[in-house]
Design a protein around this motif. Structure first.
Motif, PDB file in Angstrom:
ATOM      1  N   VAL A 166       0.757  -1.156   0.096  1.00  0.00           N
ATOM      2  CA  VAL A 166       0.014  -0.043  -0.142  1.00  0.00           C
ATOM      3  C   VAL A 166       0.967   1.323   0.031  1.00  0.00           C
ATOM      4  CG1 VAL A 166      -1.784   1.208   1.410  1.00  0.00           C
ATOM      5  CG2 VAL A 166      -1.855  -1.120   1.127  1.00  0.00           C
ATOM      6  N   ALA A 170       0.833   3.951  -2.876  1.00  0.00           N
ATOM      7  CA  ALA A 170       0.601   5.765  -2.488  1.00  0.00           C
ATOM      8  C   ALA A 170       1.494   6.507  -3.269  1.00  0.00           C
ATOM      9  CB  ALA A 170       0.698   5.536  -1.065  1.00  0.00           C
ATOM     10  N   TRP A 173       1.145   6.622  -6.954  1.00  0.00           N
ATOM     11  CA  TRP A 173      -0.259   7.152  -7.376  1.00  0.00           C
ATOM     12  C   TRP A 173       0.339   8.863  -7.345  1.00  0.00           C
ATOM     13  CZ3 TRP A 173      -3.445   3.776  -4.116  1.00  0.00           C
ATOM     14  CH2 TRP A 173      -3.832   2.652  -4.914  1.00  0.00           C
ATOM     15  N   LEU A 174       1.133   9.046  -6.494  1.00  0.00           N
ATOM     16  CA  LEU A 174       1.810  10.366  -6.127  1.00  0.00           C
ATOM     17  C   LEU A 174       2.868  11.013  -7.511  1.00  0.00           C
ATOM     18  CD1 LEU A 174       1.172  12.339  -3.727  1.00  0.00           C
ATOM     19  CD2 LEU A 174       3.386  11.364  -2.738  1.00  0.00           C
ATOM     20  N   ARG A 176       2.680   9.342 -10.585  1.00  0.00           N
ATOM     21  CA  ARG A 176       2.157   9.071 -11.682  1.00  0.00           C
ATOM     22  C   ARG A 176       1.869  10.198 -12.461  1.00  0.00           C
ATOM     23  NH1 ARG A 176      -3.242   5.650 -13.225  1.00  0.00           N
ATOM     24  NH2 ARG A 176      -3.782   7.674 -14.590  1.00  0.00           N
ATOM     25  N   ASN A 178       0.246  12.839 -14.293  1.00  0.00           N
ATOM     26  CA  ASN A 178      -0.983  14.051 -13.980  1.00  0.00           C
ATOM     27  C   ASN A 178      -1.022  13.822 -12.408  1.00  0.00           C
ATOM     28  OD1 ASN A 178      -1.250  14.437 -16.473  1.00  0.00           O
ATOM     29  ND2 ASN A 178      -2.994  12.863 -16.613  1.00  0.00           N
ATOM     30  N   LEU A 180       0.368  14.222  -8.292  1.00  0.00           N
ATOM     31  CA  LEU A 180       0.630  15.642  -7.743  1.00  0.00           C
ATOM     32  C   LEU A 180       2.093  15.874  -7.544  1.00  0.00           C
ATOM     33  CD1 LEU A 180      -0.403  17.593  -5.377  1.00  0.00           C
ATOM     34  CD2 LEU A 180       0.198  16.113  -3.873  1.00  0.00           C
ATOM     35  N   HIS A 183       2.877  17.487 -11.103  1.00  0.00           N
ATOM     36  CA  HIS A 183       2.226  18.698 -11.154  1.00  0.00           C
ATOM     37  C   HIS A 183       2.959  19.591 -10.602  1.00  0.00           C
ATOM     38  CE1 HIS A 183      -1.036  21.432 -11.288  1.00  0.00           C
ATOM     39  NE2 HIS A 183      -0.772  21.755  -9.896  1.00  0.00           N
ATOM     40  N   LEU A 184       3.516  19.514  -9.220  1.00  0.00           N
ATOM     41  CA  LEU A 184       4.293  20.495  -8.498  1.00  0.00           C
ATOM     42  C   LEU A 184       5.537  20.705  -9.147  1.00  0.00           C
ATOM     43  CD1 LEU A 184       3.538  19.289  -4.819  1.00  0.00           C
ATOM     44  CD2 LEU A 184       2.628  21.233  -5.986  1.00  0.00           C
TER      45      LEU A 184
END
Lengths: 333, 260
Positions: A166, A170, A173-174, A176, A178, A180, A183-184
């Motif tokens: 998990v 997590a 997904w952070l 991936r 697009n 977070l 993006h930053l």
């Protein structure tokens, strides 16, 4: 306590470890020298088609009286070891059959060494950060007001107790596309497709490793700090020692055994890194030694080759740990 | 005075940064688990999006995740119970026995502690397939117990070593057998240690992905957003656990370190 009652008390535990750790281990060594294949037989069957009937000779698995396929097992010596290590000479005899012949792997980059290289890279990449970061966090937490400590410690432990799969998901997904983090980073003009190439995927696995283990180092060091002799610190202050000198000459020597302890535990755990490799790279850019055995067993469906990889994995951890185990042994004696 | 203020600011900024790093992956997972796929991975990123429980509904009701949850509960509960029963007996004996056999047992356990689990899998497959018991809860529980034994006996031994030997001697003078002294006198004063070790057995069993996935043919990964909801569902019990047992967790993590 008498020997007799000692044996009585430990026997359930020892029996479990013998049956499910020692025996399988011995069996893995044995399996690594074997190969089993379905026994085939030639049969002639009558085929009837639109253009008349004719006899066709074909192969099929021989079945025994009970209707089970007959397996023929042979000893193949070190053939699978050579295979895993990429030393297979051309035209080696011995193993044969449907369930995976050890073929001459023409890979330039041998899979076992690739796995070992990344495993060692992971150990080297995580250990210093885990130790230094854990120590820094422990020193910082030691100065936090009592009221906030409980909450801060609980939050700090989260990466450590979370289910590794998990935790790795997590992080995935952070990072991936697009997600977070990209993006930053995009605000600074940095664009990386984190899971699309080897270096960044490997970096992610290492980052996950630091994130996951740092809290463990922190909590051990933090407990150690509570035992630093206060009078020694006060004496050092009176003698005009700076904060850095107090850390260097009083606190750190006191924590030294804990550094060894954390390193030992982390070495064992880092050597079997598995979950982040599965989750973050699916074995595409990185394989760890433990992932290799798992992959050969489940994807290649070859328990014999997997056993050879497993034995080599054990040899690797033995080489890494023998110096440290020797030390523990001497201390326990 | 000013120096102190700067120091404190630096300290709390650094800590805040660490806490952000430590919790962000989990917090963000919780956030996107409450969104639709389009909102969760929208380009450009959405800081705010309508909340929905669809992912959880899909996971728990349509995909019947409660079955997995129940199975996990059974496996972890059984693993913890058996680990502790077997481990307490061995840990107690190891703390009280002075001969060299105990020392060798501990060293062997330490070696097994270092063993990567995948090295046992080929034999597990061969053994359990031959016996026809590979895909069973029973098998998984006993494998997890065995894998956790080395760690469990080391930890329990150090807790038992902390209980005074005079206790069992007094009980035995009063006519208890060794086993009765262990059960009636030692275990009752050992509860904190047992709870702490149980906590770690729980974490090891609950978190072991490789053995569970290899020894039980779980179906492949759920759809992505349900996977996110699943990740959060798996994590919630762990967060509750830390909240309740933080003291035991910390004492357990430092036990081996401080006492050697």
């Amino acid at each position: 306590m008498k020997l007799r009652s000692f044996i009585g008390f430990v026997s359930p535990s020892v029996a479990l470890m013998l049956a499910l750790l020692a025996l399988p281990l011995a069996m893995t060594v044995w399996l690594s020298t074997r190969n089993c294949a379905l026994e085939l037989e030639l049969v002639t069957v009558q085929q009837t088609g639109p253009f008349g009937a004719h006899a066709v000779t074909t192969q099929r698995a021989r079945v025994d009286a009970a209707g089970k396929a007959v397996q023929r097992c042979t000893s193949v010596g070190a053939a699978y070891y050579r295979d895993v290590l990429g030393l297979q000479p051309a035209g080696a005899s011995g193993a044969s059959g449907a369930s995976g012949t050890p073929t001459a792997a023409a890979n330039d980059d041998n899979e076992f060494f690739a796995a070992l290289r990344f495993t060692l890279l992971y150990i080297a990449g995580t250990t210093p950060f885990v130790l230094v970061g854990g120590l820094a966090l422990a020193l910082a937490m030691n100065r936090v007001t009592q009221r906030l400590k409980g909450l801060f410690i609980a939050a700090s432990l989260l990466p450590f107790i979370i289910t590794p799969v998990v935790g790795a998901l997590a992080i995935k997904w952070l990072f991936r596309d697009n997600g977070l983090v990209p993006h930053l980073l995009g605000h600074f003009g940095i664009q990386v497709f984190w899971m699309a190439q080897a270096w960044s995927a490997q970096l992610l696995v290492v980052l996950y490793g630091i994130w996951h283990v740092l809290p463990f180092a922190f909590i051990v060091f933090y407990a150690g700090l509570q035992g630093v002799p206060q009078d020694a610190l006060e004496a050092a202050t009176l003698d005009g020692a700076s904060a850095w000198q107090k850390l260097r000459y009083v606190t750190l020597p006191h924590l030294a055994p804990l550094v060894v302890f954390v390193t030992l535990i982390h070495l064992m755990d880092a050597y079997r890194v598995f979950e982040p490799v599965v989750v973050l790279t699916q074995g595409a850019f990185t394989t760890s030694v433990q992932y290799l055995t798992y992959h050969v067993l489940l994807q290649e469906d070859n328990p014999y080759k997997a056993s050879a990889a497993a034995v080599l994995t054990i040899a690797g951890i033995a080489v890494l740990l023998i110096p440290l185990l020797r030390k523990t042994w001497r201390e326990q004696r | 005075m000013k120096n102190k203020l700067v120091g404190a600011t630096l300290l709390y900024t650094g800590l805040a940064l660490w806490l952000l790093l430590a919790t962000l992956p989990v917090v963000w997972t919780v956030v996107i688990s409450l969104r639709s796929y389009g909102d969760a991975f929208a380009a450009p990123l959405k800081w705010l999006a309508p909340l929905t429980l669809d992912n959880y509904r899909g996971l728990w009701i349509e995909r019947e995740f409660y079955r997995n949850a129940a199975n996990t509960a059974v496996v972890t509960l059984a693993t913890v119970t058996i680990s502790l029963s077997v481990g307490c007996l061995a840990g107690y004996a190891l703390a009280r026995y002075r001969g060299s056999l105990g020392f060798w047992l501990l060293i062997t356990a330490l070696v097994f502690r270092a063993l990567p689990h995948s090295t046992l899998l080929p034999s597990f497959y061969a053994m359990f397939d031959a016996l026809g018991i590979r895909n069973t809860t029973f098998t998984l529980v006993f494998v997890l117990v065995a894998i956790n034994q080395p760690f469990t006996i080391w930890m329990l031994r150090s807790f038992f070593a902390g209980t005074p030997q005079e206790l069992d001697e007094a009980a035995m003078v009063d006519g208890c057998t060794r086993l009765q002294a262990f059960r009636r006198v030692i275990i009752p004063v050992m509860w904190p240690g047992v709870v702490t070790t149980g906590l770690f057995s729980f974490l090891l069993a609950y978190n072991d992905f490789m053995l569970s996935s290899a020894l039980t043919n779980a179906e492949s990964d759920a759809l992505l957003m349900q996977g996110v909801a699943g990740a959060v569902s798996i994590t919630i019990p762990l967060i509750v656990l830390v909240a309740i047992f933080q003291k035991q967790l910390v004492s357990g993590l430092t036990q081996g370190a401080v006492k050697g």
